[in-house]
Scaffold this active site. Structure first.
Site, PDB file in Angstrom:
ATOM      1  N   ARG A 182      -1.074 -10.232  -4.775  1.00  0.00           N
ATOM      2  CA  ARG A 182      -0.400  -9.826  -3.191  1.00  0.00           C
ATOM      3  C   ARG A 182      -1.430 -10.477  -2.078  1.00  0.00           C
ATOM      4  NH1 ARG A 182       0.790  -3.893  -1.115  1.00  0.00           N
ATOM      5  NH2 ARG A 182      -1.242  -3.411  -1.330  1.00  0.00           N
ATOM      6  N   ASP A 235      -5.349   3.750   1.399  1.00  0.00           N
ATOM      7  CA  ASP A 235      -5.548   2.396   1.791  1.00  0.00           C
ATOM      8  C   ASP A 235      -5.182   2.044   3.289  1.00  0.00           C
ATOM      9  OD1 ASP A 235      -3.092   2.145   1.801  1.00  0.00           O
ATOM     10  OD2 ASP A 235      -2.782   1.113  -0.211  1.00  0.00           O
TER      11      ASP A 235
END
Length: 519
Positions: free
Chosen positions: A163, A442
């Site tokens: 990613r 996150d």
């Protein structure tokens, strides 16, 4: 280190960095920058124009100009090798320890994260690429400061899917013709250049807001394949549907990427953040309650996930479920039991809805997710044959945020401030995924915290439990009280949180001012 024409490296050179920053690799980055960065910036301007329209009273809906795509009879490419069976995917940053643990976890796929679970500290950017290359070659090893050795196990390993950073983030340490490069193109370009012959180059694409942004990625992929003589479709990408506008363009996003498509993912946490961000000034119509109250079964989230499965399976694409933020504890049996139960319930719902697999953030949760999907899939690799023709989701269903039950409380406000400051402290120190209160936080979950504080403050919310209006003074007082409980030097994180949570102007992504503070 390489010395490609027009390319300047402003970051320090660590050990082995020259293996990644070769002249040939940097020349490829320069080609990507010169070919695509102008269009990237134009698309970011289009985001800003849409945001202005929404704040002026506009809304979101299915695009009339792409109706033929939605109603057309087309399918994406067949699942690529290594991506046929995705029943359990583990996510995590690309530091050596996490890379080894993920590849030894027994998952089918590892999302190697250069985005929300990572910080773009220069060392992380380049060392992460080194770790990926060593992992692909099967030679990655790590010894912790405590003397514990980590080695890759023999036998099958998860398919690596990288990613990269979103279109909005720059890479300030690599400049081409005097301009910073795109974080997206840097992460993609370095991984593809060094690994496209040794492994299958697969990617997860974050934060997109329109099919035009997917079109740009498709052009990048086609350029890279032609540049290195690889067949069309060598590159595959799964798109995270994690912005509110993208939920109305799922068909179109799959269509733009169809020869390179590997499906869609329900990026639930960023999706909640995007809902707040896009309609942040629109009062009661889009106000959310405490973060813990917004479960995957509330109407607007239910509509989004069911539409994702139906859309994907109609087009022959995988539908991948989202992250359950609960993490187990090997020291506290009660916490461990609660985490397993919550994750099990979450994955049971997704498997029952027709998802083809789902995400976990910890190796101990891989068997939990796998067992649930095993029970539904049995001998099949996926549920692509479940077309979910019973699902009929309208634009009003996706926009029905006001039906979300729950209260807005001082407890919720305190939690948002505390988590936001703690996460930013970790981020500024170079860690992008951190366990706080037995949840994996996150950048996406931190965004929910700070954007919710901003939304409550700027829309005159009165707390349901105390009757007190949310003001800048209240947020500052709570921040002081919560920091006193935590101890330590959190001044820099506190200042940054207050900047992105209470300022008159809403910063699109907290990682942008945070990155400016990072060396």
């Amino acid at each position: 280190m390489g010395n490609a024409t027009g390319v300047e490296i402003t970051g320090p050179l660590g050990e082995r960095f020259a293996e990644i920053l070769t002249e040939e690799a940097l020349s490829f980055l320069a080609e990507l920058h010169r070919s695509f960065d102008g269009r990237r910036l134009e698309l970011l301007d289009l985001r800003a124009q849409r945001q202005a329209d929404l704040q002026a009273g506009g809304t979101l809906g299915f695009l009339p100009q792409t109706r033929e795509v939605r109603e057309g009879d087309w399918r994406v490419a067949e699942p690529a090798p290594g991506l046929e069976d995705r029943r359990v995917e583990i996510t995590g940053p690309t530091d050596a320890k996490m890379t080894i643990n993920a590849l030894n976890s027994g998952a089918k796929v590892w999302l190697a994260d250069h985005e929300d679970a990572n910080t773009p500290l220069w060392e992380n950017v380049v060392q992460g690429q080194l770790n990926l290359r060593d992992a692909v070659a099967g030679r990655l090893a790590f010894t912790s400061p405590e003397g514990k050795d980590y080695r890759l196990n023999d036998g099958p390993r998860p398919t690596i899917v990288v990613r990269p950073r979103g279109w909005h983030l720059p890479e300030k340490h690599i400049r081409v013709d005097g301009q910073p490069t795109s974080g997206s193109l840097t992460d993609f370009g370095l991984y593809f250049f060094h690994n496209h012959l040794a492994t299958r180059p697969y990617f997860y694409l974050p934060k997109m807001e329109s099919h035009l942004e997917a079109r740009l990625w498709n052009e990048v992929f086609a350029f890279a394949e032609e540049r290195f003589g690889r067949p069309t479709g060598t590159i595959r990408a799964t798109v995270l549907i994690e912005t509110f506008p993208a939920a109305f363009e799922m068909d179109e996003i799959l269509y733009e990427l169809r020869e390179h498509s590997a499906g869609l993912n329900a990026g639930r946490w960023d999706y909640m953040f995007s809902v707040i961000k896009k309609f942040r000034t629109r009062g009661r119509e889009f106000l959310l309650p405490d973060r813990d109250s917004v479960t995957m079964t509330v109407p607007f989230m239910r509509a989004y996930t069911e539409l994702l499965v139906r859309t994907c399976h109609r087009r022959g694409a995988h539908a991948i479920g989202g992250m359950a933020a609960f993490i187990p504890s090997r020291r506290d049996p009660a916490v461990n039991k609660a985490a397993f139960e919550k994750v099990s319930a979450d994955k049971t719902r997704e498997a029952g809805d027709g998802f083809d697999g789902s995400w976990v953030a910890h190796p101990d949760l891989v068997p939990v997710c796998r067992e649930i999907f095993d029970g539904v899939l049995r001998e099949k690799p996926n549920q692509l044959d479940r077309l979910r023709e019973d699902v009929h989701v309208t634009a009003d269903d996706l926009l029905n945020v006001a039906a979300t039950p729950g209260r807005r409380t001082e407890t919720g406000l305190r939690g948002a401030v505390s988590v936001g400051v703690q996460y930013l402290d970790a981020w500024l120190r170079g860690t992008g995924a951190v366990a706080i209160n037995n949840l994996m936080e996150d950048a996406a979950t931190a965004e929910i915290s700070r954007s919710q504080v901003w939304q409550w403050l700027h829309n005159g919310v009165v707390l349901d439990d105390t009757g007190e209006p949310v003001t800048k003074e209240l947020v500052e007082r709570i921040a002081g009280e919560e920091l006193a409980k935590l101890g330590g030097d959190l001044a820099a994180a506190r200042d940054l949180f207050m900047e992105v949570a209470v300022a008159d102007d809403f910063v699109d992504f907290l990682t942008i001012p945070a990155y400016e503070r990072m060396p």
